[in-house]
Design a protein around this motif. Structure first.
Motif, PDB file in Angstrom:
ATOM      1  N   ASP A 107      -0.249  -0.629  -7.383  1.00 36.16           N
ATOM      2  CA  ASP A 107      -1.413   0.169  -7.784  1.00 36.16           C
ATOM      3  C   ASP A 107      -1.189   1.665  -7.596  1.00 36.16           C
ATOM      4  N   ASN A 108      -0.142   2.034  -6.886  1.00 31.89           N
ATOM      5  CA  ASN A 108       0.163   3.450  -6.697  1.00 31.89           C
ATOM      6  C   ASN A 108       1.049   4.009  -7.809  1.00 31.89           C
ATOM      7  N   ALA A 124       0.819  -1.217   0.000  1.00 34.95           N
ATOM      8  CA  ALA A 124       0.000   0.000   0.000  1.00 34.95           C
ATOM      9  C   ALA A 124       0.851   1.265   0.000  1.00 34.95           C
ATOM     10  N   THR A 125       2.176   1.119   0.146  1.00 35.41           N
ATOM     11  CA  THR A 125       3.030   2.296   0.206  1.00 35.41           C
ATOM     12  C   THR A 125       3.237   2.900  -1.178  1.00 35.41           C
ATOM     13  N   GLU A 126       3.582   4.185  -1.189  1.00 33.65           N
ATOM     14  CA  GLU A 126       3.901   4.849  -2.453  1.00 33.65           C
ATOM     15  C   GLU A 126       5.183   4.279  -3.054  1.00 33.65           C
ATOM     16  N   GLY A 139       4.105   0.085  -3.775  1.00 29.92           N
ATOM     17  CA  GLY A 139       2.778  -0.383  -4.149  1.00 29.92           C
ATOM     18  C   GLY A 139       2.534  -0.329  -5.645  1.00 29.92           C
TER      19      GLY A 139
END
Length: 529
Positions: free
Chosen positions: A440-441, A433-435, A438
């Motif tokens: 998807d980021n 979930a991190t930039e 991740g």
């Protein structure tokens, strides 16, 4: 994890796991010392001659990697000094001489094989094929360092009856050697897909093979995973891009015919069974920590990236400095040398986990493993337009890399670094979930290529330095900043190694044909970014 770690006894040949080095070397023929050998014994001699750049050892790490590839990939930090980007003659000689020592053993194996009766050649064909696979792996590494090397006619002094004058080999072009090896690997892969070796050959291979222990399935995976690595390396080259795309699609689209390394149980590596035998990683510690020369200090860029991505591998790959209050801090490569030394001397900077790496005499010699293969897949699927498959391969690679390093840590008998906290699945959810990490980021294909490259960098670190340097040059990611050495003609890390001075002198006429290409900042043919 249930990693491949079966008991290996060389019942028909050399008993490596219980031999001294002298006993081991007596068990196969050195073509320069004896007149008689055999296919099987010479095969093991060839494998043994190649392990110097596979199993962690003093010479490779101290005399070469500590001052070349590891700082040039910022896998370690170092103290800035004048002329630090010039490859030392000892490092160049070490890599070159080790490769050609292995080649001499391979050529002697080839000579013995070719002189054998037809029935024996047919029966023991798997020995020639697996020797070729491993020799091509070694050769690809050399091309990725130098590009043009003596190959097709090299190492044939014995085959030429000791005629020195007719044994000086021409330099062959890297693209030509790559194309030849890919052709041969495709033939081997197709032959492997057609059937297994006979019972006699299989038993004999099991007795002589200390890489895959005669496991034919693993040799198939080695062959096809090596093909993937090499095709991926060439994928941006206009000369090879079409071939790379089509053959990678063929391999990944037909896993039953062309299996690759999928999980850590299938990793291709030299396991250490007895640290008192000839095959051990006992020289790892001296190689990176000898005489006060630190070759395991943490680099700022990698530490910062792992902190930003909340990477669970951080605690198993590194240890915090004694005065860092548990924080992981790396040394900035842009500082002046005195400032870097002051920082290091305060004991706040991190270093590689000693239980996992330097003090781990059981650290295996990594050849190709599942995380690398899945990161290759991620790049392929991304460029093919299958984002979901690319994401799955990318995240699988990170989990496999984490499992691999925790497994390797568990092998270390010296628990000086303490016990790392086991990884929870929720940690991957946080990381993804991190930039920084991740999938998807990332908003574009280029940003996802940067993610893949960054994960290769972390996974390879100091353990697969040759692959690390090649991939950083090929992809130009991660973006690394270096101190500029204005006192030297070589101001930043080079793009290749120079051919060693001895080769230039003793093979002068042949070297002159490629000398114009032999420049430190001349990109290799596959380095087109």
């Amino acid at each position: 994890m249930n990693f491949k770690y079966i008991m290996f006894l060389l019942v028909l040949g050399v008993v490596i796991s219980s031999c001294t080095k002298e006993q081991f070397e007596d068990a196969y023929a050195d073509p320069e010392k004896v007149a008689e050998t055999s296919i099987e014994r010479q095969y093991t001699g060839f494998l043994n001659a190649t392990r110097g750049h596979i199993v962690p050892n003093y010479n490779d790490y101290f005399e070469n990697l500590r001052i070349t590839l590891n700082p040039w990939t910022q896998s370690i930090s170092w103290i800035n000094t004048p002329n630090q980007y010039i490859p030392g003659s000892r490092a160049l000689d070490l890599v070159w001489n080790n490769y050609y020592a292995g080649m001499r053993q391979y050529r002697e194996f080839e000579k013995v094989f070719d002189a054998s009766e037809a029935e024996k050649q047919t029966r023991l064909k798997v020995f020639k094929q697996t020797a070729d696979i491993h020799f091509f792996r070694e050769t690809a590494k050399m091309i990725d360092l130098y590009e043009n090397i003596p190959f097709f006619e090299a190492g044939r002094l014995s085959q030429n009856g000791g005629d020195y004058d007719n044994s000086y080999p021409a330099f062959d072009l890297g693209p030509d050697i790559y194309a030849y090896m890919l052709d041969e690997l495709k033939v081997i892969a197709d032959d492997f897909a057609a059937g297994e070796p006979g019972v006699s050959a299989a038993a004999s291979l099991k007795a002589q093979d200390f890489i895959n222990y005669g496991d034919f399935d693993l040799w198939k995976r080695y062959a096809n995973s090596l093909r993937l690595r090499m095709l991926n390396r060439l994928s941006l080259s206009s000369e090879f891009s079409s071939r790379a795309t089509s053959e990678m699609a063929e391999i990944l689209g037909n896993p039953s015919k062309y299996p690759v390394v999928e999980n850590n149980d299938q990793n291709i590596m030299i396991d250490i069974y007895d640290i008192n035998s000839a095959i051990n990683s006992g020289g790892f510690n001296g190689g990176i920590n000898s005489g006060g020369w630190d070759g395991d200090d943490a680099p700022k860029a990698m530490i910062d990236y792992m902190n930003e991505s909340e990477d669970p591998r951080l605690r198993v790959l590194f240890e915090p400095g004694d005065s860092a209050n548990g924080e992981f801090i790396g040394i900035d490569p842009l500082l002046l040398g005195n400032d870097q030394n002051d920082l290091r001397n305060t004991s706040v900077t991190a270093f590689y986990n000693r239980t996992t790496t330097s003090r781990n005499q059981s650290f295996p010699g990594v050849i190709i493993n599942a995380p690398e293969v899945n990161l290759i897949k991620a790049e392929y699927y991304l460029k093919a337009g299958d984002d979901a498959a690319a994401k799955e391969a990318y995240e699988t690679a990170i989990k496999q890399s984490t499992d691999f390093y925790f497994y390797v840590n568990s092998l270390g008998a010296d628990r000086i670094a303490g016990e790392p906290t086991p990884v929870e699945e929720s940690e991957f959810d946080v990381m993804f979930a991190t930039e920084a990490a991740g999938w998807d980021n990332a908003g574009s294909q280029e940003e996802k290529i940067e993610l893949i490259a960054s994960q290769k960098w972390v996974h390879f670190n100091i353990i697969q330095p040759y692959q690390n340097w090649a991939e950083i040059r090929r992809l130009d990611y991660p973006v690394l900043e270096f101190w500029v050495d204005n006192s030297s003609l070589v101001k930043t890390p080079p793009l290749r190694f120079n051919v060693p001075g001895n080769e230039q002198s003793f093979n002068k006429s042949n070297y002159e044909a490629i000398s114009g290409e032999d420049e430190l900042f001349n990109p290799l043919f596959w380095d087109v970014n």
